[in-house]
Write an enzyme that holds these catalytic residues in place. Structure first.
Site, PDB file in Angstrom:
ATOM      1  N   ASP A  60       0.824  -1.201   0.000  1.00 36.45           N
ATOM      2  CA  ASP A  60       0.000   0.000   0.000  1.00 36.45           C
ATOM      3  C   ASP A  60       0.867   1.263   0.000  1.00 36.45           C
ATOM      4  OD1 ASP A  60      -2.749   1.160   0.420  1.00 36.45           O
ATOM      5  OD2 ASP A  60      -1.790   1.952   2.228  1.00 36.45           O
ATOM      6  N   GLU A  68       1.275  -0.445  -5.054  1.00 34.61           N
ATOM      7  CA  GLU A  68       0.294   0.578  -5.386  1.00 34.61           C
ATOM      8  C   GLU A  68       0.991   1.927  -5.384  1.00 34.61           C
ATOM      9  OE1 GLU A  68      -3.458   3.002  -3.528  1.00 34.61           O
ATOM     10  OE2 GLU A  68      -1.635   2.462  -2.469  1.00 34.61           O
TER      11      GLU A  68
END
Length: 571
Positions: free
Chosen positions: A285, A328
């Site tokens: 993330d 990401e």
């Protein structure tokens, strides 16, 4: 149902005594009497992350496998629409694996939102009171949140996935802790910064800042040793595991020689899940908000943990694939190639442990014609990104501008997502046209991601014929893609313009895979040009219509009401 399943299993056992099964993926060490034939992988195809079929789900919104863990830590305050816990858990994922839902969809990797312990309280970021149902608000990286399940639940889920030939991707957060609430204090200043808020105009104002107000940012760039927070020590003591956690940290820092800086503690805690459970990879993330060197270190330690787990569990190893990381990097698109531009600095995240990055570009490319999409992705993956890959998606949990938000054409969405070169990410409910809007949201001040995170629409599978039809289409494409690495990881070539026919070829060592696919075909009689790819006399099988054909005069003839053909060599 149980009696039927038992009968199927018994028949499989008897069949296996007569002849060795040839349609089981060799890389998966499973017994033929443990998985019903209908949901076994059907081809002897090797696995490659470059062409993986990844299913992404919100743990809390997918399937409730244990209603007894739905309420914990007195999380009873009213919340904004879709901003509280709704009961989905790890056991729910496991049950769907065992039912064959993922296998029937052609899935060979599952990514689920973080399941570590979340902040106990709630907070309002301007979109309504919210709990950490999404998993991105960490309170304790060493423990699982009881709303999601126990460590034993996670261990069982990983083992079950592996038994079915499915890899497991943990979603990990290194960038920030959870927000500060009335009952969740801030981590010490040596660990986190609480300001400034990122403005994303430069590298520094993207990395050394907080994503949003009240989301404390881990000082991942610091090498200064820090002490563990008193609140965390007290928590571990109360839970009876203080000595164990401290001993493990001591061994980690002695082995690695790292300073006891914030990021190294978290790297240790995250890689423990690899070392103890054998998870196959991380979905990382908020990548661009952390110094890139930290990702190299995370990959190094995760790889060490993965190889150690393999040595300790040789009978459970799927294959020799290394640990996998997909990142990401928000707004990264395949056209960026290997670099992300911060305006004042460019970073090649592929050089810092990442095999793949999530591609934010396909949702726009999907509006173009098929050949333009496929040709572009084929070129990029075989030039600038050779040896690497992207994970394509059309809808996601935090993208407020998904492709086809009203689900007007889920059939085309499947064609684009599952046939575009690269790895594919099905977001839970793509395959069932799950509603991406909240009724009355125009009048209700609901913003952004909540509209994308409704509970999985299982009930519609039983009540809406259209939903069943959509799911069947996704299943056919998904299983064909899983069974043929050529689709996602092979080289693309157009064979015919109208009707649109193309080939994919994958070659790796002694393994070769080749397929021909037709899209937007006429209903009824259709001629599919394969000259120069499959020779005359070659027996082919259209898996979409389940029809055997033979190549004659450089083409095959089909007659059905489908506008798609998926041609493979007939075994």
């Amino acid at each position: 149902m149980k009696r039927l399943l038992s009968a199927v299993i018994i028949l499989l056992i008897l069949a296996s005594c007569k002849e060795q099964r040839k349609d089981i993926v060799e890389e998966v060490a499973v017994k033929t009497d443990t998985i019903p034939k209908s949901i076994e992988p059907q081809k002897n195809a090797p696995f490659a992350w470059e062409g993986a079929n990844i299913y992404f789900l919100l743990t809390d919104r997918f399937n409730n496998g244990n209603t007894k863990n739905d309420l914990n830590f007195d999380r009873t305050e009213p919340t904004g629409p879709l901003r509280g816990f709704m009961g989905g858990d790890i056991q729910g994922i496991t049950k769907k694996i065992e039912e064959g839902y993922f296998s029937d969809l052609g899935i060979n990797a599952i990514w689920f939102t973080p399941v570590i312990e979340q902040i106990h309280g709630s907070t309002d970021e301007g979109t309504g009171n919210t709990y950490g149902y999404h998993g991105y608000w960490a309170k304790d990286w060493t423990n699982l949140d009881p709303n999601f399940g126990t460590r034993k639940d996670l261990e069982t889920m990983v083992k079950t996935a592996h038994k079915y030939g499915i890899r497991v991707l943990l979603d990990v957060v290194l960038n920030h802790t959870g927000p500060v609430t009335e009952i969740d204090g801030a981590w010490p200043d040596e660990w986190v910064r609480k300001e400034p808020t990122c403005d994303f105009t430069t590298y520094e104002t993207t990395v050394e800042c907080t994503l949003v107000e009240n989301l404390p940012d881990i000082r991942t760039e610091s090498n200064e040793p820090v002490e563990l927070p008193d609140a965390l020590l007290a928590k571990w003591k109360e839970e009876g595991r203080l000595s164990q956690e401290l001993d493990e940290l001591q061994l980690f820092f002695e082995r690695t020689g790292y300073p006891r800086a914030p990021r190294y503690y978290i790297i240790k805690w995250l890689t423990d899940y690899v070392n103890n459970l054998g998870v196959d990879g991380f979905r990382v993330d908020t990548v661009k908000h952390v110094n890139e060197e930290a990702w190299s270190e995370l990959y190094k330690e995760a790889s060490f943990a993965f190889e150690n787990w393999k040595k300790m569990h040789p009978d459970k190893v799927l294959d020799d694939k290394p640990f996998y990381m997909v990142g990401e990097v928000y707004n990264y698109g395949i056209s960026n190639g290997r670099e992300y531009d911060f305006n004042d600095k460019k970073v090649d995240y592929f050089a810092h442990g990442f095999k793949s990055l999530i591609n934010f570009e396909l949702k726009e490319d999907a509006k173009k014609d098929y050949e333009s999409i496929f040709r572009k992705y084929n070129k990029m993956l075989n030039t600038d990104l050779i040896g690497k890959s992207v994970v394509n998606y059309l809808t996601s949990h935090d993208d407020g501008s998904p492709f086809d938000p009203e689900r007007k054409d889920p059939f085309r969405a499947a064609n684009v997502l599952l046939l575009t070169p690269g790895a594919s990410q099905i977001y839970y409910g793509d395959e069932t046209a799950r509603d991406l809007t909240i009724e009355g949201s125009i009048d209700n001040p609901v913003e952004g991601d909540a509209t994308l995170r409704s509970f999985m629409n299982w009930d519609e599978l039983d009540s809406l014929p259209r939903t069943k039809e959509v799911l069947q289409h996704w299943k056919k494409l998904g299983t064909f893609r899983r069974n043929h690495l050529a689709v996602g990881a092979g080289k693309h070539k157009r064979l015919g313009k109208k009707p649109y026919i193309f080939s994919r070829t994958y070659v790796e060592g002694n393994f070769k895979d080749k397929v021909v696919i037709g899209l937007d075909l006429p209903k009824g009689k259709k001629s599919i040009w394969v000259k120069g790819f499959f020779g005359d006399g070659t027996k082919l099988y259209d898996t979409y219509s389940e029809t055997e054909v033979v190549v004659a005069n450089g083409k095959v003839l089909l007659e059905n009401d489908f506008n798609i053909a998926l041609l493979e060599l007939k075994e």
